[in-house]
Design a protein around this motif. Structure first.
Motif, mmCIF file in Angstrom:
data_model
loop_
_atom_site.group_PDB
_atom_site.id
_atom_site.type_symbol
_atom_site.label_atom_id
_atom_site.label_comp_id
_atom_site.label_asym_id
_atom_site.label_seq_id
_atom_site.Cartn_x
_atom_site.Cartn_y
_atom_site.Cartn_z
ATOM 1 N N ASP A 20 0.803 -1.231 0.000
ATOM 2 C CA ASP A 20 0.000 0.000 0.000
ATOM 3 C C ASP A 20 0.835 1.280 0.000
ATOM 4 O OD1 ASP A 20 -2.477 -1.384 0.003
ATOM 5 O OD2 ASP A 20 -2.314 -1.651 2.174
ATOM 6 N N GLU A 21 2.123 1.169 -0.336
ATOM 7 C CA GLU A 21 2.979 2.365 -0.345
ATOM 8 C C GLU A 21 3.358 2.834 -1.739
ATOM 9 O OE1 GLU A 21 6.451 1.583 1.987
ATOM 10 O OE2 GLU A 21 5.370 1.623 3.881
ATOM 11 N N GLY A 22 3.072 2.027 -2.778
ATOM 12 C CA GLY A 22 3.486 2.429 -4.112
ATOM 13 C C GLY A 22 3.061 1.434 -5.166
ATOM 14 N N ALA A 23 3.631 1.600 -6.370
ATOM 15 C CA ALA A 23 3.205 0.779 -7.495
ATOM 16 C C ALA A 23 4.312 0.597 -8.522
ATOM 17 C CB ALA A 23 1.996 1.417 -8.167
ATOM 18 N N LEU A 24 4.153 -0.467 -9.293
ATOM 19 C CA LEU A 24 4.915 -0.685 -10.511
ATOM 20 C C LEU A 24 4.106 0.028 -11.591
ATOM 21 C CD1 LEU A 24 7.115 -2.423 -12.068
ATOM 22 C CD2 LEU A 24 5.268 -4.072 -12.409
ATOM 23 N N TRP A 25 4.744 0.842 -12.438
ATOM 24 C CA TRP A 25 3.969 1.637 -13.384
ATOM 25 C C TRP A 25 4.720 1.875 -14.677
ATOM 26 C CZ3 TRP A 25 5.481 6.516 -15.045
ATOM 27 C CH2 TRP A 25 6.595 7.065 -14.378
ATOM 28 N N ILE A 26 3.945 2.269 -15.678
ATOM 29 C CA ILE A 26 4.513 2.618 -16.979
ATOM 30 C C ILE A 26 3.682 3.763 -17.556
ATOM 31 C CG2 ILE A 26 3.169 0.940 -18.290
ATOM 32 C CD1 ILE A 26 5.861 0.394 -19.840
ATOM 33 N N SER A 27 4.326 4.688 -18.188
ATOM 34 C CA SER A 27 3.665 5.883 -18.723
ATOM 35 C C SER A 27 2.935 5.584 -20.028
ATOM 36 C CB SER A 27 4.713 6.974 -18.968
ATOM 37 O OG SER A 27 4.210 7.985 -19.808
ATOM 38 N N ARG A 70 10.505 1.498 -20.231
ATOM 39 C CA ARG A 70 10.892 0.859 -18.973
ATOM 40 C C ARG A 70 9.797 1.004 -17.926
ATOM 41 N NH1 ARG A 70 13.017 2.600 -14.374
ATOM 42 N NH2 ARG A 70 14.424 1.287 -13.231
ATOM 43 N N TRP A 71 9.500 -0.120 -17.264
ATOM 44 C CA TRP A 71 8.604 -0.079 -16.109
ATOM 45 C C TRP A 71 9.379 0.546 -14.962
ATOM 46 C CZ3 TRP A 71 3.550 -1.960 -15.734
ATOM 47 C CH2 TRP A 71 3.075 -2.623 -16.871
ATOM 48 N N ALA A 72 8.682 1.225 -14.078
ATOM 49 C CA ALA A 72 9.313 1.866 -12.923
ATOM 50 C C ALA A 72 8.541 1.499 -11.661
ATOM 51 C CB ALA A 72 9.323 3.380 -13.102
ATOM 52 N N VAL A 73 9.192 1.669 -10.527
ATOM 53 C CA VAL A 73 8.559 1.459 -9.225
ATOM 54 C C VAL A 73 8.783 2.723 -8.406
ATOM 55 C CG1 VAL A 73 8.582 0.122 -7.080
ATOM 56 C CG2 VAL A 73 8.980 -1.033 -9.259
ATOM 57 N N HIS A 74 7.727 3.224 -7.793
ATOM 58 C CA HIS A 74 7.849 4.405 -6.933
ATOM 59 C C HIS A 74 6.911 4.300 -5.732
ATOM 60 C CE1 HIS A 74 9.710 6.485 -10.417
ATOM 61 N NE2 HIS A 74 10.349 7.129 -9.455
ATOM 62 N N HIS A 75 7.345 4.902 -4.641
ATOM 63 C CA HIS A 75 6.428 5.143 -3.531
ATOM 64 C C HIS A 75 5.375 6.136 -4.030
ATOM 65 C CE1 HIS A 75 9.926 3.990 -0.934
ATOM 66 N NE2 HIS A 75 8.951 3.405 -0.260
ATOM 67 N N ASN A 76 4.218 6.114 -3.442
ATOM 68 C CA ASN A 76 3.193 7.101 -3.806
ATOM 69 C C ASN A 76 3.709 8.526 -3.599
ATOM 70 O OD1 ASN A 76 1.365 5.032 -4.406
ATOM 71 N ND2 ASN A 76 0.688 4.934 -2.281
ATOM 72 N N THR A 77 4.539 8.715 -2.575
ATOM 73 C CA THR A 77 5.064 10.048 -2.269
ATOM 74 C C THR A 77 6.244 10.450 -3.148
ATOM 75 O OG1 THR A 77 6.437 9.075 -0.535
ATOM 76 C CG2 THR A 77 4.299 10.000 0.130
ATOM 77 N N CYS A 78 6.903 9.488 -3.800
ATOM 78 C CA CYS A 78 8.062 9.774 -4.650
ATOM 79 C C CYS A 78 7.714 9.798 -6.133
ATOM 80 C CB CYS A 78 9.144 8.698 -4.455
ATOM 81 S SG CYS A 78 9.832 8.585 -2.799
ATOM 82 N N ALA A 79 6.502 9.438 -6.470
ATOM 83 C CA ALA A 79 6.116 9.285 -7.877
ATOM 84 C C ALA A 79 6.185 10.603 -8.633
ATOM 85 C CB ALA A 79 4.713 8.697 -7.964
ATOM 86 N N HIS A 88 -0.664 1.476 -13.713
ATOM 87 C CA HIS A 88 0.106 1.023 -12.564
ATOM 88 C C HIS A 88 -0.576 -0.138 -11.841
ATOM 89 C CE1 HIS A 88 -2.222 4.599 -11.372
ATOM 90 N NE2 HIS A 88 -2.408 4.008 -10.225
ATOM 91 N N VAL A 89 0.283 -0.940 -11.198
ATOM 92 C CA VAL A 89 -0.149 -2.104 -10.436
ATOM 93 C C VAL A 89 0.404 -1.934 -9.024
ATOM 94 C CG1 VAL A 89 -0.075 -4.622 -10.258
ATOM 95 C CG2 VAL A 89 0.026 -3.533 -12.512
ATOM 96 N N PRO A 90 -0.440 -1.948 -8.014
ATOM 97 C CA PRO A 90 0.058 -1.824 -6.635
ATOM 98 C C PRO A 90 1.079 -2.929 -6.314
ATOM 99 C CG PRO A 90 -2.336 -1.618 -6.694
ATOM 100 C CD PRO A 90 -1.902 -2.065 -8.066
ATOM 101 N N VAL A 91 2.157 -2.554 -5.629
ATOM 102 C CA VAL A 91 3.212 -3.538 -5.359
ATOM 103 C C VAL A 91 2.727 -4.729 -4.546
ATOM 104 C CG1 VAL A 91 5.136 -1.935 -5.616
ATOM 105 C CG2 VAL A 91 4.124 -2.259 -3.368
ATOM 106 N N GLN A 92 1.702 -4.555 -3.720
ATOM 107 C CA GLN A 92 1.236 -5.694 -2.926
ATOM 108 C C GLN A 92 0.653 -6.802 -3.804
ATOM 109 O OE1 GLN A 92 -0.031 -2.595 -2.525
ATOM 110 N NE2 GLN A 92 -2.254 -2.649 -2.464
ATOM 111 N N GLN A 93 0.335 -6.494 -5.071
ATOM 112 C CA GLN A 93 -0.166 -7.526 -5.981
ATOM 113 C C GLN A 93 0.962 -8.259 -6.692
ATOM 114 O OE1 GLN A 93 -3.081 -5.966 -8.670
ATOM 115 N NE2 GLN A 93 -4.380 -5.191 -7.034
#
Length: 127
Positions: A20-27, A70-79, A88-93
């Motif tokens: 619940d702190e971030g996600a794997l994402w792609i633009s 490239r896929w990236a990973v960020h905290h919600n606060t660092c995105a 984006h896909v939440p990291v907990q998944q």
């Protein structure tokens, strides 16, 4: 056999991203730009191919092939700002290698896994 949990590391602050702190994402925009660049590359390089022949590319043409997004990973606060308009896909998944394996029952469910992999396959270019 033990299942080791994957650790998502934030591309911004380089620390582990918890549930619940971030996600794997792609633009989405980067994907569209890359797809356009690939179409342009193909049009340019295949224009020299004789009709009915297999395209043959020079070393330089292969090196000029557009890079995959490239896929990236960020905290919600660092995105970065583009995070909100991204896929984006939440990291907990995505906590085990099985979560990334096609056709495996995961927290995404079989259909969700196929949809995400189909989206990812449109992003990857052949090299």
């Amino acid at each position: 056999m033990t299942i080791s949990e994957l650790k998502a590391v934030c591309d911004g602050c380089k620390t582990v991203v918890g549930a619940d702190e971030g996600a794997l994402w792609i633009s989405h925009q980067a994907v569209k730009e890359q797809e356009a660049a690939v179409r342009s590359w193909k049009a340019h390089t295949e224009a020299k191919t004789l009709s009915g022949h297999v395209p043959v590319h020079s070393y330089q043409e292969v090196m000029d092939y557009p890079d995959a997004v490239r896929w990236a990973v960020h905290h919600n606060t660092c995105a970065p700002a583009c995070f909100d308009s991204s896929y984006h896909v939440p990291v907990q998944q995505l906590r085990t290698w099985a979560d990334l394996t096609p056709g495996q029952p995961t927290s995404w469910g079989r259909a969700g896994c196929r949809q995400r992999l189909a989206a990812a396959s449109r992003i990857r270019g052949a090299r």
